[in-house]
Design an enzyme around this catalytic site. Structure first.
Site, mmCIF file in Angstrom:
data_model
loop_
_atom_site.group_PDB
_atom_site.id
_atom_site.type_symbol
_atom_site.label_atom_id
_atom_site.label_comp_id
_atom_site.label_asym_id
_atom_site.label_seq_id
_atom_site.Cartn_x
_atom_site.Cartn_y
_atom_site.Cartn_z
ATOM 1 N N ASP A 52 0.866 -1.173 0.000
ATOM 2 C CA ASP A 52 0.000 0.000 0.000
ATOM 3 C C ASP A 52 0.904 1.225 0.000
ATOM 4 O OD1 ASP A 52 -3.229 0.276 1.148
ATOM 5 O OD2 ASP A 52 -1.985 2.076 1.011
ATOM 6 N N GLU A 62 -15.146 -9.447 -5.069
ATOM 7 C CA GLU A 62 -15.235 -9.826 -3.662
ATOM 8 C C GLU A 62 -16.682 -9.755 -3.203
ATOM 9 O OE1 GLU A 62 -12.548 -11.019 -1.767
ATOM 10 O OE2 GLU A 62 -14.502 -11.616 -1.057
ATOM 11 N N LYS A 120 -20.942 -8.756 -10.097
ATOM 12 C CA LYS A 120 -20.666 -8.131 -8.804
ATOM 13 C C LYS A 120 -21.594 -6.943 -8.577
ATOM 14 C CE LYS A 120 -19.037 -6.443 -5.151
ATOM 15 N NZ LYS A 120 -18.049 -6.570 -4.148
ATOM 16 N N LEU A 121 -21.728 -6.096 -9.612
ATOM 17 C CA LEU A 121 -22.613 -4.934 -9.475
ATOM 18 C C LEU A 121 -24.058 -5.374 -9.276
ATOM 19 C CD1 LEU A 121 -21.332 -2.485 -12.281
ATOM 20 C CD2 LEU A 121 -20.627 -2.624 -9.902
ATOM 21 N N CYS A 171 -20.188 -0.051 -0.682
ATOM 22 C CA CYS A 171 -20.499 -0.719 -1.948
ATOM 23 C C CYS A 171 -21.869 -0.430 -2.546
ATOM 24 C CB CYS A 171 -20.350 -2.229 -1.777
ATOM 25 S SG CYS A 171 -18.623 -2.714 -1.728
ATOM 26 N N GLN A 177 -24.358 1.832 -2.591
ATOM 27 C CA GLN A 177 -24.675 3.049 -3.330
ATOM 28 C C GLN A 177 -23.749 3.211 -4.543
ATOM 29 O OE1 GLN A 177 -26.048 6.472 -1.429
ATOM 30 N NE2 GLN A 177 -24.732 7.868 -2.563
ATOM 31 N N LYS A 178 -22.462 2.988 -4.294
ATOM 32 C CA LYS A 178 -21.456 3.179 -5.349
ATOM 33 C C LYS A 178 -21.721 2.222 -6.526
ATOM 34 C CE LYS A 178 -17.221 1.927 -4.209
ATOM 35 N NZ LYS A 178 -16.442 0.978 -4.961
ATOM 36 N N ARG A 229 -18.313 4.430 6.045
ATOM 37 C CA ARG A 229 -18.590 4.982 4.715
ATOM 38 C C ARG A 229 -20.089 4.904 4.382
ATOM 39 N NH1 ARG A 229 -13.877 1.960 1.423
ATOM 40 N NH2 ARG A 229 -14.379 0.386 2.995
HETATM 41 C C1 UDX Z 1 -11.786 -0.930 -2.287
HETATM 42 C C2 UDX Z 1 -12.888 -0.346 -3.152
HETATM 43 O O1 UDX Z 1 -13.512 0.682 -2.434
HETATM 44 C C3 UDX Z 1 -13.922 -1.336 -3.543
HETATM 45 O O2 UDX Z 1 -14.668 -0.835 -4.604
HETATM 46 C C4 UDX Z 1 -13.331 -2.576 -4.040
HETATM 47 O O3 UDX Z 1 -14.317 -3.551 -4.136
HETATM 48 C C5 UDX Z 1 -12.166 -3.051 -3.229
HETATM 49 O O4 UDX Z 1 -11.252 -2.022 -2.909
HETATM 50 P P1 UDX Z 1 -11.597 -1.157 0.297
HETATM 51 O O5 UDX Z 1 -10.582 -2.204 0.448
HETATM 52 O O6 UDX Z 1 -12.726 -1.129 1.259
HETATM 53 O O7 UDX Z 1 -12.359 -1.272 -1.054
HETATM 54 O O8 UDX Z 1 -10.887 0.271 0.135
HETATM 55 P P2 UDX Z 1 -9.867 0.963 1.116
HETATM 56 O O9 UDX Z 1 -10.063 0.461 2.499
HETATM 57 O O10 UDX Z 1 -9.940 2.406 0.825
HETATM 58 O O11 UDX Z 1 -8.448 0.395 0.634
HETATM 59 C C6 UDX Z 1 -7.781 0.721 -0.531
HETATM 60 C C7 UDX Z 1 -6.282 0.880 -0.246
HETATM 61 O O12 UDX Z 1 -5.574 1.058 -1.472
HETATM 62 C C8 UDX Z 1 -5.914 2.067 0.644
HETATM 63 O O13 UDX Z 1 -5.238 1.614 1.789
HETATM 64 C C9 UDX Z 1 -5.011 2.930 -0.250
HETATM 65 O O14 UDX Z 1 -3.958 3.558 0.455
HETATM 66 C C10 UDX Z 1 -4.485 1.911 -1.235
HETATM 67 N N1 UDX Z 1 -4.002 2.497 -2.497
HETATM 68 C C11 UDX Z 1 -4.792 3.351 -3.198
HETATM 69 C C12 UDX Z 1 -2.750 2.157 -2.977
HETATM 70 O O15 UDX Z 1 -2.016 1.405 -2.342
HETATM 71 N N2 UDX Z 1 -2.336 2.684 -4.184
HETATM 72 C C13 UDX Z 1 -3.086 3.556 -4.882
HETATM 73 O O16 UDX Z 1 -2.657 4.016 -5.959
HETATM 74 C C14 UDX Z 1 -4.359 3.894 -4.382
HETATM 75 C C1 UDX Z 2 -22.152 -5.710 0.868
HETATM 76 C C2 UDX Z 2 -22.476 -7.088 0.291
HETATM 77 O O1 UDX Z 2 -23.304 -7.791 1.220
HETATM 78 C C3 UDX Z 2 -21.208 -7.862 -0.013
HETATM 79 O O2 UDX Z 2 -21.514 -9.097 -0.611
HETATM 80 C C4 UDX Z 2 -20.350 -7.018 -0.930
HETATM 81 O O3 UDX Z 2 -19.141 -7.668 -1.233
HETATM 82 C C5 UDX Z 2 -20.075 -5.666 -0.328
HETATM 83 O O4 UDX Z 2 -21.304 -5.004 -0.033
HETATM 84 P P1 UDX Z 2 -21.455 -4.754 3.217
HETATM 85 O O5 UDX Z 2 -21.685 -3.410 2.617
HETATM 86 O O6 UDX Z 2 -20.206 -4.976 3.970
HETATM 87 O O7 UDX Z 2 -21.517 -5.885 2.112
HETATM 88 O O8 UDX Z 2 -22.640 -5.049 4.259
HETATM 89 P P2 UDX Z 2 -24.120 -5.647 4.171
HETATM 90 O O9 UDX Z 2 -24.242 -6.635 5.257
HETATM 91 O O10 UDX Z 2 -24.478 -6.085 2.832
HETATM 92 O O11 UDX Z 2 -25.009 -4.399 4.596
HETATM 93 C C6 UDX Z 2 -25.095 -3.235 3.818
HETATM 94 C C7 UDX Z 2 -26.036 -2.249 4.468
HETATM 95 O O12 UDX Z 2 -27.374 -2.686 4.387
HETATM 96 C C8 UDX Z 2 -25.770 -2.001 5.948
HETATM 97 O O13 UDX Z 2 -25.893 -0.638 6.257
HETATM 98 C C9 UDX Z 2 -26.838 -2.816 6.621
HETATM 99 O O14 UDX Z 2 -27.149 -2.320 7.911
HETATM 100 C C10 UDX Z 2 -27.985 -2.655 5.661
HETATM 101 N N1 UDX Z 2 -28.985 -3.730 5.735
HETATM 102 C C11 UDX Z 2 -28.656 -4.992 5.402
HETATM 103 C C12 UDX Z 2 -30.292 -3.432 6.130
HETATM 104 O O15 UDX Z 2 -30.603 -2.279 6.433
HETATM 105 N N2 UDX Z 2 -31.202 -4.448 6.174
HETATM 106 C C13 UDX Z 2 -30.907 -5.734 5.838
HETATM 107 O O16 UDX Z 2 -31.801 -6.588 5.895
HETATM 108 C C14 UDX Z 2 -29.578 -6.015 5.451
#
Ligand code: UDX
Ligand code: UDX
Length: 465
Positions: A36, A163, A222-223, A278, A280-281, A348
């Site tokens: 990183d 993932e 995934k989306l 994830c 919303q994005k 987030r």
């Molecule tokens: C990220 C994305 O948000 C998500 O869409 C995707 O599915 C998986 O990667 P997450 O691991 O949750 O999810 O992100 P984050 O915790 O921000 O970690 C990304 C890391 O990459 C940061 O630690 C950042 O410093 C690093 N990074 C970013 C690099 O090492 N090089 C870069 O050029 C940019």
């Molecule tokens: C999600 C997906 O589940 C996972 O497969 C993907 O890789 C990343 O995005 P995550 O965002 O970590 O994972 O959490 P998730 O358990 O899915 O919850 C997302 C949001 O929905 C949370 O704010 C949760 O509180 C809310 N939620 C979930 C509800 O309000 N009601 C439900 O019944 C389930």
């Protein structure tokens, strides 16, 4: 096919960190190096005190403790790790664009591109490059083009391996995945690359749960998976509003429909709104792609999932204001929970941020208690919205470590995150501390209505009149 023994992962975040820890843990013959550019993050991953890891996930520190510096390494030496690896995972963040074309919707791929250019520059032998980050469909093609055009004549195979882990249960989701999806080209080298990655997972995932597809299907799946999950939450949340008007109980409705095996019981928990990095994005991404292909009905359809979620957050905040006699100015409102769900320190897109922002707009005095989220994170989340002078946020909102003390002379308590410890709180003491009438707004349907009313609370629960 050559067996993989050296893996590198670029991006030590919520996805890269836990995923690589589990691969190292399950594949003792593979060396895994997570790199990183953020020195502080890497230092935290290397901290001797495992309670200081940058990410909190149940079960993570045990695995890191077991494998770190044996076959799991955390480093900022990006080039060195890329050079050594046969397989490179890209797990850098892909935030929604805040500028230019696609602003507010499209994913910003600048980190992905930087990463691809970096790999191309360093690689002296053939590499398999794996997209772990969630990306718009056809990003693999862009990565491949950068690699092939800027590389040093070596062969790159690009795979998509999205993932599906959910935060708070990441380790369990990784160990017992419903499925692993691997997308890649249907050429002989593409197939070999897919098989090589498949072999890594076969160390602990049954082979029949490892699905191979073409790259586009994998990226899009995934989306779509996240869009379907979010859609369920928005669907039940829309019904929660109707329940509050009609004396129906959303819990009973969820249960009744969830018994239908075609619908199933999961993801039907009404709440103050979904958050997380994830949902919303990914939907915005889907909307953007659909629109860019001229499919406006498709785009509008999915956009409604987000519109409903925004409505739910707004509705919750407005209900607090109306119930407190249409003014919260100068009133103390305690928010229990800031994380977007329990068992994570991730905030987030958390609903709490938006509810707090709406209440601050009305000049409420907010006190936040969350067992895992830091004070600085909370202020940073509010500052990011840019709604007002950061000093005003700091004046009006305080962060505390004692949930009971926090309620001293409070007008209302709002449950934002479903932390288990909130169930076990001394609610009688909370009631005693508060001004009367003591309002309790349960955005997570965490508590028992009868019990709270017996204590004396004016209790409002999402989805019940
Ligand atoms: C990220 C994305 O948000 C998500 O869409 C995707 O599915 C998986 O990667 P997450 O691991 O949750 O999810 O992100 P984050 O915790 O921000 O970690 C990304 C890391 O990459 C940061 O630690 C950042 O410093 C690093 N990074 C970013 C690099 O090492 N090089 C870069 O050029 C940019
Ligand atoms: C999600 C997906 O589940 C996972 O497969 C993907 O890789 C990343 O995005 P995550 O965002 O970590 O994972 O959490 P998730 O358990 O899915 O919850 C997302 C949001 O929905 C949370 O704010 C949760 O509180 C809310 N939620 C979930 C509800 O309000 N009601 C439900 O019944 C389930």
């Amino acid at each position: 096919m050559k067996k993989i023994t050296e893996i590198c992962c670029v991006g030590a975040g919520y996805v890269g960190g836990p995923t690589m820890a589990v691969i190292a843990n399950q594949c003792p013959e593979i060396n895994v190096t997570v790199v990183d550019i953020n020195q502080k993050r890497i230092d935290d991953w290397n901290d001797e005190n495992l309670d200081k890891l940058p990410i909190y996930e149940p079960g993570l520190k045990e695995i890191v403790g077991e494998n770190r510096n044996k076959n799991l390494f955390f480093s900022t030496e990006v080039d060195k790790a890329i050079d050594k690896a046969q397989m490179i995972f890209i797990s850098v963040n892909t935030p929604t664009k805040t500028y230019g074309k696609g602003k507010g919707q499209a994913a910003d791929l600048k980190f992905i591109e930087l990463c691809a250019r970096n790999i191309a520059e360093v690689a002296k032998d053939d590499k398999i490059v794996v997209e772990k980050s969630t990306l718009p469909v056809r990003t693999a093609q862009a990565i491949k083009s950068i690699l092939d055009n800027t590389g040093k004549g070596v062969h790159f195979e690009v795979l998509s391996n999205p993932e599906f882990l959910a935060e708070g249960t990441a380790i369990d989701d990784l160990l017992h995945a419903d499925r692993v999806l691997i997308g890649g080209d249907d050429t002989p080298t593409g197939k070999a690359a897919k098989d090589a990655l498949s072999l890594v997972y076969e160390n602990w995932i049954p082979k029949e749960k490892i699905l191979q597809t073409n790259v586009w299907s994998s990226e899009l799946s995934k989306l779509v998976a996240n869009a379907f999950l979010a859609q369920r939450v928005s669907s039940i949340n829309s019904i929660s509003a109707l329940c509050e008007m009609t004396d129906a109980n959303v819990q009973e409705v969820s249960k009744a429909i969830g018994f239908d095996s075609r619908i199933g019981p999961k993801f039907l928990q009404a709440s103050v709104g979904f958050g997380g990095s994830c949902f919303q994005k990914d939907i915005l991404n889907l909307v953007y792609i659909a629109r860019s292909y001229g499919l406006s009905e498709v785009a509008d359809y999915w956009e409604q999932v987000i519109i409903m979620n925004d409505y739910q957050k707004r509705r919750f905040a407005e209900n607090i204001i109306t119930t407190l006699y249409n003014t919260v100015s100068g009133k103390k409102i305690v928010m229990y929970g800031w994380a977007f769900k329990k068992d994570t320190n991730d905030t987030r897109e958390s609903a709490a941020i938006y509810v707090a922002d709406a209440l601050l707009e009305e000049k409420a005095e907010i006190v936040v208690y969350d067992p895992k989220v830091s004070e600085e994170r909370i202020y940073a989340d509010l500052e990011y919205l840019g709604s007002r002078d950061p000093n005003v946020n700091r004046e009006l909102l305080k962060v505390v470590n004692d949930p009971i003390e926090a309620t001293e002379k409070a007008h209302a308590v709002a449950i934002m995150t479903e932390w288990d410890e909130f169930k076990a709180l001394d609610w009688e003491k909370v009631f005693e501390n508060m001004l009367k009438p003591a309002f309790l707004f349960d955005g997570r349907r965490l508590l028992e209505t009868q019990k709270m009313e017996d204590i004396g609370f004016k209790y409002y629960k999402i989805g019940e009149s």
